[in-house]
Design a protein around this motif. Sequence first.
Motif, short mmCIF file in Angstrom:
data_model
loop_
_atom_site.label_atom_id
_atom_site.label_comp_id
_atom_site.label_asym_id
_atom_site.label_seq_id
_atom_site.Cartn_x
_atom_site.Cartn_y
_atom_site.Cartn_z
N LYS A 1 32.09 41.25 57.81
CA LYS A 1 31.43 41.10 56.37
C LYS A 1 32.03 42.30 55.70
CE LYS A 1 26.96 41.68 55.10
NZ LYS A 1 25.73 41.48 54.69
N PRO A 2 33.16 42.00 54.77
CA PRO A 2 33.32 43.13 53.74
C PRO A 2 32.23 42.97 52.59
CG PRO A 2 35.47 41.78 54.33
CD PRO A 2 33.89 40.92 54.76
N GLY A 3 31.76 44.08 52.16
CA GLY A 3 30.86 44.16 50.97
C GLY A 3 30.82 45.41 50.21
N SER A 4 29.85 45.65 49.21
CA SER A 4 29.73 46.65 48.46
C SER A 4 28.32 46.90 47.93
CB SER A 4 30.86 46.75 47.35
OG SER A 4 30.98 48.24 46.66
N ASP A 5 27.82 47.92 48.37
CA ASP A 5 26.20 48.13 47.85
C ASP A 5 26.34 49.45 47.35
OD1 ASP A 5 26.15 50.22 50.05
OD2 ASP A 5 25.47 48.72 51.46
N ASN B 1 26.96 33.50 59.01
CA ASN B 1 28.29 33.11 58.75
C ASN B 1 29.29 34.01 59.63
OD1 ASN B 1 27.69 32.07 55.92
ND2 ASN B 1 26.84 33.94 55.86
N LEU B 2 30.31 33.02 60.17
CA LEU B 2 31.35 33.95 60.77
C LEU B 2 32.14 34.88 60.02
CD1 LEU B 2 33.58 32.92 63.92
CD2 LEU B 2 34.82 33.58 61.77
N PHE B 3 32.62 34.70 58.77
CA PHE B 3 33.06 35.50 58.12
C PHE B 3 32.24 35.38 56.55
CE2 PHE B 3 36.25 37.60 55.45
CZ PHE B 3 36.91 38.56 56.17
N GLN B 4 31.76 36.47 56.21
CA GLN B 4 31.16 36.67 54.97
C GLN B 4 31.79 37.58 54.15
OE1 GLN B 4 27.79 35.19 53.60
NE2 GLN B 4 29.06 36.27 51.89
N ILE B 5 32.30 37.33 52.85
CA ILE B 5 32.64 38.20 51.87
C ILE B 5 31.52 38.45 50.78
CG2 ILE B 5 34.33 38.95 49.97
CD1 ILE B 5 36.25 37.36 51.46
N GLY B 6 30.89 39.52 50.84
CA GLY B 6 29.60 39.72 49.89
C GLY B 6 28.62 39.63 51.22
N SER B 7 27.19 39.37 50.86
CA SER B 7 26.77 39.18 49.51
C SER B 7 26.43 40.32 48.75
CB SER B 7 25.48 38.10 49.83
OG SER B 7 24.45 38.99 50.48
N GLU B 8 26.32 41.34 49.48
CA GLU B 8 26.38 42.62 48.70
C GLU B 8 27.57 42.92 47.93
OE1 GLU B 8 23.79 42.83 52.39
OE2 GLU B 8 25.79 42.35 52.26
N GLY C 1 31.22 28.68 57.95
CA GLY C 1 31.95 29.17 58.86
C GLY C 1 32.92 30.24 57.89
N PHE C 2 33.07 30.22 56.75
CA PHE C 2 33.77 31.04 55.90
C PHE C 2 32.82 31.09 54.47
CE2 PHE C 2 37.14 32.79 53.01
CZ PHE C 2 37.72 33.59 54.18
N SER C 3 32.63 32.34 54.15
CA SER C 3 31.47 32.28 53.10
C SER C 3 32.07 33.32 51.98
CB SER C 3 30.32 32.70 53.17
OG SER C 3 29.21 32.79 52.18
N ILE C 4 31.88 33.16 50.64
CA ILE C 4 32.09 34.12 49.80
C ILE C 4 31.11 34.09 48.61
CG2 ILE C 4 33.68 34.85 48.04
CD1 ILE C 4 36.17 33.40 49.48
N SER C 5 30.14 35.31 48.59
CA SER C 5 29.24 35.20 47.64
C SER C 5 29.11 36.33 47.00
CB SER C 5 27.96 35.22 48.63
OG SER C 5 27.85 33.66 49.03
N THR C 6 29.58 36.39 45.56
CA THR C 6 29.27 37.66 44.72
C THR C 6 27.94 37.18 44.05
OG1 THR C 6 30.12 38.91 42.88
CG2 THR C 6 30.65 36.64 42.74
N SER D 1 30.30 31.05 46.16
CA SER D 1 29.25 31.01 45.30
C SER D 1 29.24 32.12 44.58
CB SER D 1 27.87 30.76 45.98
OG SER D 1 27.49 31.77 46.80
N ILE D 2 28.36 32.18 43.29
CA ILE D 2 28.08 33.14 42.27
C ILE D 2 26.54 33.04 42.26
CG2 ILE D 2 28.36 34.09 40.03
CD1 ILE D 2 31.17 33.01 40.01
#
Length: 939
Positions: free
Chosen positions: A633-637, A661-668, A690-695, A730-731
């Motif tokens: 998970k790459p993110g930023s908090d 999620n196997l790979f999660q961008i976000g949710s932070e 499986g592959f998630s992107i959440s901003t 998602s957003i």
Amino acid sequence: MKSFFLTLFVSTACVPAIVSAQEALPFSRYISRQSNDTIYLVTGTTYLFDVDTPENEGLKSTTPTVKDLLSDLSRNLLIGSILTPGGLTKKDGTIVSGDQLLVHSKDGMVKKYLIALRREALKGMLHVEHAQRTFDTKEDLVINYTTGQRSPNTKIVITLPRGLTTGTGNIFVNIIGRGEVLLQQLEQQYIGRTGSGYPFTKTGSAQISKDGRQITLTGLDLRPSNGVDIQIRIREAKFTQAGAHEFKAYYITREPEILTSTESAAKVMVTQTISDLQRIADSSLFYADRSERYRYTTLKWPRMSASAIVIQQSTDNGKSWTASNARIDRANGTARLKDLQPGKLHWFRMLVSGGKHRGFSNTVSFFSGKIDIKQFGVSGKGDSDDTEKINAAIDSIYRLGGGTILFTPGVYNVRTVHLKSNVWLYLEKGATIQALKGGDAPELTWFSSRKYRSGLSPTDMGPYLNPENWLTKQDVGHTYFRNAMFTAERQDNIKIIGNGYITGNGNLVTSDKVMDNAPDNQSDKMFSLKLCSRIEIGGIYRKEDLWYDSTADAPYYVTHDKSRDFNTDNMLQIDRAGHFVLLATGTDQINVHDTYFAKNNSSSARDIYDFMGCNDVYVRNIYSRVSSDDIVKPGSDCSLGFTRPAKNYKVRNIIGDTNCNLFQIGSETADDITNICVDNIYVLGANKAGFSISTNDGGLVKDIHLNCGETGPVHSRSKMLRTHTPFFISISNRGRVLGAKAQLFKFTENGATRNELLVTNVNIGRVENIMLNGIDISEVYAGSSYGKASKRWQEFDGSQRIATPIIAGYALPASHNVEGGLNFQLPNGIHTGYITNIRFNDIHLLVKGGHPAADTAANPPELGVGQYNASNLKIQPSWGMWARHVKDLAITNSTFDYEQPDHRYWLFLNDTKNVYLSNNRVAGAGTIGQKETTGLKTD
């Protein structure tokens, strides 16, 4: 050799020292100043919370207790005791004016000091790196200053000594780890993403006096504590006079009261001979276990003129010296030493002939091999707490300039290991490091985290009550760093490598309510890295790609002839890691590879690799048999007290089963996340995506590529099995940034009433430029094996959750649907967040199907505060893909099929613009549902 390292280890122990009656007392932040018979102690107030402090009781006195002062002095090697004014020994309680301090003198006498209190800030710590310098040479000079207590809007004054040449164009400053900038550009430094409720608009301001000797920094928010508060680097500094040079610094607080500290001082000794010879530690990101690795090293010194330079070496602790086999680069001031005798402690020095620096330099050391931890008195029998001895060993090797500590077969018990720069840990096969209870306590903080310790609900105002409190902007597991099995802060060039075994042993916890546990049960991380750099964690590196055999239910390496090598003995074994295997925050240049998670035990496990605000990250050959949360998970908090962008990820060969999620961008997503390249993922099960992107917090997520060959050749098509949804892009707008504000609104949506928070002053985030390519997807249901002890995977029986691939932007409710109207406008005036420029190519999807036509009327709700999962969207009106608030969507060269006929649309488009469909094969009638859609084009 054994006796040498044992001696070195013992020298690091806290052996009390004695002082003469005339000597200054050792440094203590509580001691303002000292006369011959009186010491003046600091008194004042500050805000200070531990995890158990009630929210209204954080205002603390800085007057030391008896325990505080004696403990502080004992860390600096002083024997002492406190007496009352009446002469009685004072065991505890707060020190008052009139008390007395007794210390032992060198001549056996006891020195007595009267204690007086002064209203001041706690004394800061000033330190100059490499405090031995060479006259009339140019070398970077680094000054570190840490205030004694926290405060917003702090002023710091640093005075440089005479005889030091500087200029505004060569002075750089780093405030609380935000990153280095030119002193004159401090006001322009990026301060991070904030809402309008945050009072600071810049990192600070800087002035330098006309004579260049005094640097004044103002407007600094020093409430966050990230190690060194102020780091100043003077590029190519030069001392024009030999002798002692003194640096000074003090600071002024603003809250909870205005207090000025006593000046702290640090000395630099400048000599005619070379006194800053340094050994340059190997910092390559990939460790290769070759015998020649320890047969060479590099030395560095300030450039100078000399008629001749000879590098000498000693392997008998300086008793005899011989010329080294060295390749000397006089122009750059470096020497490459090779063919060193293995398994020896080498000492090096320079002999300079001719010129003003003639003579011998200082000495530096290097051990030409791995150093067995058992040489430091650690038995490896698994019957003792080895924490203190291992930490002392790490500190010893750190003071030698770095090296590799070898853990030979055995069992080593630790609570919290403090990792340090240039010290590597190597675990041989058969070596086990396991966690004990009672790790380090979480940090003391300026604010309380109690308003947010178990997530964020749609109606909980707690996280927004104080917009400046960064502790309430992410899960509590992300907020604290020291409660870990291994921890490092502001360290560089660390490795934990080998094919041994590291386990939390059931003593690392996973709950979001970890801070409600007993103090000895609050460790929830295996590796915790804060503002570090050049990190490697992994097994014995193999260049082959890791992949998965479904029949054997095992990973294998793809050999050069394409055969399958199931021998994974090279991998670092990890399990029972608590909330995180790795929580890396603000850490750059990370290499994680060849790790096998949960081979021996799958309990006590959540996230595997979390990267918060990290840059230049490489992740390769990861197998996770099963876990509870995200694998990568790459993110930023906001856990640093400021936000930090994340960029440049190369991720390859990730295989695993997860309850999330196997790979999660976000949710932070408090800051931007860009340039993420992922090749070859194999999802064995994922109860989310499986592959998630959440901003969710206003950040921009941009340039995400899956299976595009940007980490190297794509050796296989990516695969997804047993996923609740294959893709969840998602957003939402949780707005978890400093300065965020929220209000509770009642509004209607799809005929239903929602009574929820809306963030009022943080812009909706964006997702742009997403390329997903070459993936085979089947068994689309929430089928992870997490929590199923009896069977690896349960077949679909209709009870498991299912969802279509989802692309969901976000829109605030229209004002006419809000009770009383929508009484705010976001800063940029944009109330709909679109997912833009997303392409699916060569995707083959096989879903379960079986939905009736009535489900085409489904209209999923918008993703509000605290509602950011696919399950919040309920049923989708389509079975192949559902897209809302999307611009520039392309689906090409793909197939969409179902196991049972599904009477929903294969594709549903809601508020979409410019959709391109080409060369796709779709089962059934292949109808497309549309609502507020423009620019649909099919080939």
